[in-house]
Design an enzyme around this catalytic site. Sequence first.
Site, PDB file in Angstrom:
ATOM      1  N   THR A 118       0.818  -1.201   0.000  1.00  7.66           N
ATOM      2  CA  THR A 118       0.000   0.000   0.000  1.00  7.66           C
ATOM      3  C   THR A 118       0.849   1.245   0.000  1.00  7.66           C
ATOM      4  O   THR A 118       1.844   1.303   0.701  1.00  7.66           O
ATOM      5  CB  THR A 118      -0.917   0.048   1.230  1.00  7.66           C
ATOM      6  OG1 THR A 118      -1.756   1.183   1.112  1.00  7.66           O
ATOM      7  CG2 THR A 118      -0.160   0.132   2.504  1.00  7.66           C
ATOM      8  N   THR A 167      -2.249  21.108  -9.819  1.00 10.97           N
ATOM      9  CA  THR A 167      -2.156  22.580  -9.824  1.00 10.97           C
ATOM     10  C   THR A 167      -1.554  23.104  -8.532  1.00 10.97           C
ATOM     11  O   THR A 167      -1.425  22.376  -7.558  1.00 10.97           O
ATOM     12  CB  THR A 167      -3.548  23.198 -10.021  1.00 10.97           C
ATOM     13  OG1 THR A 167      -4.389  22.770  -8.948  1.00 10.97           O
ATOM     14  CG2 THR A 167      -4.133  22.781 -11.337  1.00 10.97           C
ATOM     15  N   ASN A 204      -8.696  15.880  -6.075  1.00 10.75           N
ATOM     16  CA  ASN A 204      -8.148  15.156  -7.217  1.00 10.75           C
ATOM     17  C   ASN A 204      -8.272  15.925  -8.522  1.00 10.75           C
ATOM     18  O   ASN A 204      -7.464  15.738  -9.436  1.00 10.75           O
ATOM     19  CB  ASN A 204      -8.818  13.777  -7.310  1.00 10.75           C
ATOM     20  CG  ASN A 204      -8.280  12.826  -6.269  1.00 10.75           C
ATOM     21  OD1 ASN A 204      -7.194  12.282  -6.427  1.00 10.75           O
ATOM     22  ND2 ASN A 204      -9.000  12.645  -5.183  1.00 10.75           N
TER      23      ASN A 204
END
Length: 404
Positions: free
Chosen positions: A189, A404, A399
């Site tokens: 993970t 950005t 998301n």
Amino acid sequence: MAVGQCDFPEMPAVAGVTLGTACAGIKQTVKDDLLLVAMPEQSSCAAVFTQNAFCAAPVQVAKAHLPHSPRWLLVNSGNANAGTGAQGMQDALTGCAGLAGLVGGTAQQVLPFSTGVIGQPLPMAKITATLPATVADLAENHWGKAAKAIMTTDTFPKGVSKVLRLDGHSVTINGIAKGAGMIHPDMATLLVFMATDACVKPDLLQACLAAAVEQSFNRITVDGDTSTNDACVLLASGCSAAPEILAGTGHYEAFAAAVMEVCKQLAELVVRDGEGATKLMRIIVGEAASEEEAVRVAKTIAHSPLVKTAFFASDPNWGRILAAVGRASVEAMVLEDVQIYLGDVCIVNNGGRALDYTEEAGQAVMDKAEITITVKLGRGAFTQEVLTCDFSYDYVKINAEYRT
């Protein structure tokens, strides 16, 4: 907003293991984004990795280097070095070679790890220039700094520590993890780094880690997306005064249980910090015909966008849970044998809504920040638990704006 955010714990030193961090300016220049973990020559190292076919270049290199008695972990955040082709492989190898030249080891003794944006070249000039500062920062008490350096969209650093006694000697196990989105592990993970001062041979350490990961990190999901960069590493320095841990002994049972506990606690912290999460959901599926069947039903519920959005809205729309159970590919399921609960409120029984169920009772459960969904299939004796969280407006925003 994190569900039940936890303060970073006081973590004792793990004898023989040092950690150093620095800011290479990979994606930002505000916090450290480079981590180095170092261990002595007698150390053992175990690791499991993502099963994503597009596994990142550092994953491929780490897999190849794992059999060569690794002594250093080199981790960067802000850039995943995934989907970067031959150049990505060369960059990962360059980082290993550059570090080896500084610390006096071989490139094969370095395991590289990256996390961040996929598909962008790794800024190796920045990383190479920052390596000396990372080496100079090595210290036994830098677990908190390390946990912060590997964060991306995480809202808080994640750490767990446990100390056990073996024959009157202490054995310490520390672990840190990063991850909040793109969480649906497959034999690993996110990024998880654990270390112990126990003396454990590599093969036994690998078996211990694999068993712990299967019941912890492979039982959580935030959004059903398996990352290209997932990795979980367990280091054993062998610097404790406790005797060597051997298979089939009480010492191994105690050690394996402690590793499992650290993994489960770290896994829960990841779900609590799920991107935009407002609720923690425990999905328990019991009376299943097999462990695999129980996990499949639990994950079908956990992955349902309709279920997850209903929980965000605190809407007791129990039909969405019923529908998820029904499409979980349970062969010859007898509907009248299935029971479904929200908390301790029975919502489904005898093939339909429980006769004593009320909307008010369901609403009282859904208003809570932590909710347990229990499904009893009436088919066998197997039970499994999967942790997940809700889908909120913020998950989409985080998301949508990730680059950005």
